[in-house]
Design a protein around this motif. Structure first.
Motif, PDB file in Angstrom:
ATOM      1  N   MET A   1       0.847  -1.187   0.000  1.00 26.70           N
ATOM      2  CA  MET A   1       0.000   0.000   0.000  1.00 26.70           C
ATOM      3  C   MET A   1       0.884   1.239   0.000  1.00 26.70           C
ATOM      4  SD  MET A   1      -2.993   1.178  -0.245  1.00 26.70           S
ATOM      5  CE  MET A   1      -4.064  -0.241   0.027  1.00 26.70           C
ATOM      6  N   THR A   2       0.312   2.341  -0.315  1.00 24.96           N
ATOM      7  CA  THR A   2       1.057   3.594  -0.360  1.00 24.96           C
ATOM      8  C   THR A   2       0.118   4.733  -0.014  1.00 24.96           C
ATOM      9  OG1 THR A   2       2.566   4.893  -1.731  1.00 24.96           O
ATOM     10  CG2 THR A   2       0.570   4.080  -2.794  1.00 24.96           C
ATOM     11  N   TYR A   3       0.654   5.939   0.025  1.00 25.25           N
ATOM     12  CA  TYR A   3      -0.166   7.125   0.231  1.00 25.25           C
ATOM     13  C   TYR A   3       0.396   8.250  -0.620  1.00 25.25           C
ATOM     14  CZ  TYR A   3      -2.361  11.185   2.489  1.00 25.25           C
ATOM     15  OH  TYR A   3      -3.055  12.347   2.727  1.00 25.25           O
ATOM     16  N   CYS A   4      -0.454   8.819  -1.465  1.00 25.30           N
ATOM     17  CA  CYS A   4      -0.082   9.950  -2.302  1.00 25.30           C
ATOM     18  C   CYS A   4      -1.167  11.010  -2.190  1.00 25.30           C
ATOM     19  CB  CYS A   4       0.056   9.541  -3.776  1.00 25.30           C
ATOM     20  SG  CYS A   4       1.267   8.243  -4.101  1.00 25.30           S
ATOM     21  N   VAL A   5      -0.758  12.277  -2.247  1.00 23.00           N
ATOM     22  CA  VAL A   5      -1.710  13.370  -2.121  1.00 23.00           C
ATOM     23  C   VAL A   5      -1.202  14.562  -2.916  1.00 23.00           C
ATOM     24  CG1 VAL A   5      -0.611  14.116   0.030  1.00 23.00           C
ATOM     25  CG2 VAL A   5      -2.938  14.847  -0.476  1.00 23.00           C
ATOM     26  N   ALA A   6      -2.135  15.315  -3.492  1.00 20.97           N
ATOM     27  CA  ALA A   6      -1.784  16.544  -4.212  1.00 20.97           C
ATOM     28  C   ALA A   6      -2.873  17.574  -3.952  1.00 20.97           C
ATOM     29  CB  ALA A   6      -1.644  16.286  -5.709  1.00 20.97           C
ATOM     30  N   LEU A   7      -2.456  18.818  -3.773  1.00 25.42           N
ATOM     31  CA  LEU A   7      -3.373  19.911  -3.434  1.00 25.42           C
ATOM     32  C   LEU A   7      -3.172  21.046  -4.429  1.00 25.42           C
ATOM     33  CD1 LEU A   7      -5.333  21.464  -1.572  1.00 25.42           C
ATOM     34  CD2 LEU A   7      -3.371  21.997  -0.098  1.00 25.42           C
ATOM     35  N   ARG A   8      -4.244  21.400  -5.135  1.00 23.09           N
ATOM     36  CA  ARG A   8      -4.187  22.505  -6.100  1.00 23.09           C
ATOM     37  C   ARG A   8      -4.575  23.806  -5.416  1.00 23.09           C
ATOM     38  NH1 ARG A   8      -8.389  23.482 -10.877  1.00 23.09           N
ATOM     39  NH2 ARG A   8      -9.364  24.527  -9.123  1.00 23.09           N
ATOM     40  N   GLU A 153      -3.575   4.613   0.883  1.00 20.42           N
ATOM     41  CA  GLU A 153      -4.067   4.571   2.264  1.00 20.42           C
ATOM     42  C   GLU A 153      -4.324   5.988   2.747  1.00 20.42           C
ATOM     43  OE1 GLU A 153      -5.855   3.068   4.807  1.00 20.42           O
ATOM     44  OE2 GLU A 153      -4.614   1.414   4.078  1.00 20.42           O
ATOM     45  N   HIS A 154      -5.476   6.519   2.375  1.00 20.01           N
ATOM     46  CA  HIS A 154      -5.707   7.954   2.538  1.00 20.01           C
ATOM     47  C   HIS A 154      -6.556   8.338   3.748  1.00 20.01           C
ATOM     48  CE1 HIS A 154      -9.195   6.464   0.240  1.00 20.01           C
ATOM     49  NE2 HIS A 154      -9.862   7.349   0.954  1.00 20.01           N
ATOM     50  N   LYS A 155      -7.217   7.369   4.389  1.00 18.20           N
ATOM     51  CA  LYS A 155      -8.247   7.747   5.371  1.00 18.20           C
ATOM     52  C   LYS A 155      -7.681   8.440   6.602  1.00 18.20           C
ATOM     53  CE  LYS A 155      -8.448   2.967   7.131  1.00 18.20           C
ATOM     54  NZ  LYS A 155      -7.659   2.354   6.019  1.00 18.20           N
ATOM     55  N   LYS A 158      -6.872  12.269   5.782  1.00 18.72           N
ATOM     56  CA  LYS A 158      -7.923  13.081   5.176  1.00 18.72           C
ATOM     57  C   LYS A 158      -8.519  14.139   6.108  1.00 18.72           C
ATOM     58  CE  LYS A 158     -12.000  12.466   2.208  1.00 18.72           C
ATOM     59  NZ  LYS A 158     -12.831  13.540   2.726  1.00 18.72           N
ATOM     60  N   PRO A 159      -8.793  13.827   7.389  1.00 18.85           N
ATOM     61  CA  PRO A 159      -9.491  14.804   8.233  1.00 18.85           C
ATOM     62  C   PRO A 159      -8.788  16.156   8.341  1.00 18.85           C
ATOM     63  CG  PRO A 159      -9.539  12.643   9.264  1.00 18.85           C
ATOM     64  CD  PRO A 159      -8.619  12.534   8.089  1.00 18.85           C
ATOM     65  N   ILE A 160      -7.472  16.165   8.499  1.00 18.15           N
ATOM     66  CA  ILE A 160      -6.775  17.438   8.650  1.00 18.15           C
ATOM     67  C   ILE A 160      -6.849  18.262   7.365  1.00 18.15           C
ATOM     68  CG2 ILE A 160      -4.576  16.293   8.111  1.00 18.15           C
ATOM     69  CD1 ILE A 160      -5.084  19.443  10.278  1.00 18.15           C
ATOM     70  N   ILE A 161      -6.768  17.609   6.205  1.00 15.01           N
ATOM     71  CA  ILE A 161      -6.850  18.346   4.940  1.00 15.01           C
ATOM     72  C   ILE A 161      -8.251  18.917   4.761  1.00 15.01           C
ATOM     73  CG2 ILE A 161      -6.554  18.229   2.442  1.00 15.01           C
ATOM     74  CD1 ILE A 161      -4.587  15.988   2.811  1.00 15.01           C
ATOM     75  N   ASP A 162      -9.266  18.122   5.100  1.00  9.68           N
ATOM     76  CA  ASP A 162     -10.649  18.595   4.982  1.00  9.68           C
ATOM     77  C   ASP A 162     -10.878  19.851   5.816  1.00  9.68           C
ATOM     78  OD1 ASP A 162     -11.616  16.749   3.185  1.00  9.68           O
ATOM     79  OD2 ASP A 162     -12.283  15.336   4.714  1.00  9.68           O
ATOM     80  N   ARG A 163     -10.268  19.911   6.978  1.00  6.89           N
ATOM     81  CA  ARG A 163     -10.506  21.030   7.886  1.00  6.89           C
ATOM     82  C   ARG A 163      -9.684  22.266   7.541  1.00  6.89           C
ATOM     83  NH1 ARG A 163     -11.183  16.608  11.604  1.00  6.89           N
ATOM     84  NH2 ARG A 163     -13.114  16.842  12.802  1.00  6.89           N
ATOM     85  N   VAL A 164      -8.534  22.103   6.915  1.00  4.51           N
ATOM     86  CA  VAL A 164      -7.588  23.216   6.803  1.00  4.51           C
ATOM     87  C   VAL A 164      -7.399  23.717   5.368  1.00  4.51           C
ATOM     88  CG1 VAL A 164      -5.202  23.905   7.232  1.00  4.51           C
ATOM     89  CG2 VAL A 164      -6.385  22.445   8.884  1.00  4.51           C
ATOM     90  N   LEU A 186       1.360   7.812   8.827  1.00  2.00           N
ATOM     91  CA  LEU A 186       2.493   6.990   9.259  1.00  2.00           C
ATOM     92  C   LEU A 186       2.277   6.414  10.659  1.00  2.00           C
ATOM     93  CD1 LEU A 186       5.368   9.305   7.990  1.00  2.00           C
ATOM     94  CD2 LEU A 186       4.848   7.019   7.113  1.00  2.00           C
ATOM     95  N   ARG A 187       1.624   7.178  11.528  1.00  2.00           N
ATOM     96  CA  ARG A 187       1.384   6.726  12.891  1.00  2.00           C
ATOM     97  C   ARG A 187       0.350   5.606  12.949  1.00  2.00           C
ATOM     98  NH1 ARG A 187       2.752   9.836  17.440  1.00  2.00           N
ATOM     99  NH2 ARG A 187       4.107  11.594  16.951  1.00  2.00           N
ATOM    100  N   SER A 188      -0.536   5.539  11.954  1.00  2.00           N
ATOM    101  CA  SER A 188      -1.674   4.621  12.033  1.00  2.00           C
ATOM    102  C   SER A 188      -1.608   3.457  11.062  1.00  2.00           C
ATOM    103  CB  SER A 188      -2.980   5.398  11.793  1.00  2.00           C
ATOM    104  OG  SER A 188      -3.131   6.429  12.734  1.00  2.00           O
TER     105      SER A 188
END
Length: 265
Positions: A1-8, A153-155, A158-164, A186-188
């Motif tokens: 599994m991995t985690y990738c994220v991008a924010l425009r 593995e995005h769950k 996600k919460p911090i990005i949704d809020r900020v 990474l912690r979870s």
């Protein structure tokens, strides 16, 4: 599994991806999930990948072959398409091509084909654009209402990005946000691991801006992780405690009897 994220953002796009690949509990390797095609002054295209490593590498290899061959009118390459939308379509077609090539193996084991992508960048005078491309080859584009995409593995992140997250954020603030999102993941989840690849693309520069790899001992990331954990604990301690109903008499603390006080004296 991995985690990738991008924010425009209004100022550009920030990308981040982990590098852990696990074939089993004792077979862990490091592979970059961030792929870049750049022609300075003309285009920057960034592709993040998650899923079956063999499948995602096949997609990227076919895209690189198209670039090496120069592309043509019948089959353009990532360096010849005119818009990011066309780039997304090209990647979707390439995913379907890999599915056709490996159709027999996929039919015998449908779970074999697991691949998803985040595509972002800018071509010429077009605005920076961001897409999420699914394993079927179809895709969606980020908007002001939904300015970011995650794959893998995005769950947990996600919460911090949704809020900020906000489109008018500064690039450095957005990079901090994505790294905090990574820290939570990474912690979870042990299937996501360091190092983290980070890339900042600034609007209309048409070249890669800051690009770096954060190792496990990176001073900034360690500071960020500790500060975020401390801030969460402090915020939690400041929340008003939940008021329970009146406790049964046997649970209430009782005062000392006269005999007990004499014994203590």
């Amino acid at each position: 599994m991995t985690y990738c994220v991008a924010l425009r953002l209004d100022r550009g796009i920030v990308f981040a991806s982990d590098t852990r690949t696990s074939a089993s509990v004792d077979n862990i390797a490091v592979f970059s999930k961030m792929h870049i095609w750049e022609r300075k002054g003309d285009r920057v295209i960034v592709l993040l990948s998650a899923g079956n490593l063999a499948m995602t590498q096949s997609v990227v290899s076919l895209l690189n072959e198209g670039v090496d061959h120069g592309g043509d009118d019948e089959r353009p390459s990532l360096l010849t398409v005119d818009t990011m939308f066309q780039a997304a379509r090209l990647i979707g077609e390439t995913i379907r091509e890999v599915r056709r090539i490996d159709r027999e193996a996929i039919e015998q084991n449908p779970s074999l084909f697991s691949a998803s992508f985040i595509l972002g960048g800018q071509i010429a005078e077009d605005t920076p654009r961001l897409f999420q491309i699914y394993q079927e080859g179809n895709f969606i584009e980020a908007t002001k209402d939904t300015p970011y995409f995650q794959i893998g593995e995005h769950k947990y992140g996600k919460p911090i990005i949704d809020r900020v997250a906000k489109p008018d954020m500064r690039m450095g603030t957005a990079a901090k946000l994505l790294l905090v999102s990574f820290d939570s993941t990474l912690r979870s989840n042990l299937s996501v691991g360091m190092p983290i690849d980070l890339l900042i693309y600034r609007k209309d520069t048409l070249q890669v801006g800051e690009q770096r790899r954060l190792e496990a001992e990176d001073p900034y990331f360690r500071m960020l992780s500790k500060a975020w954990a401390d801030a969460l604990r402090d915020a939690f301690s400041r929340l008003e405690e939940y008021q329970t109903e009146e406790e049964p008499s046997w649970m209430k603390p009782r005062g000392l009897t006269e005999r007990e006080r004499e014994r203590m004296d």
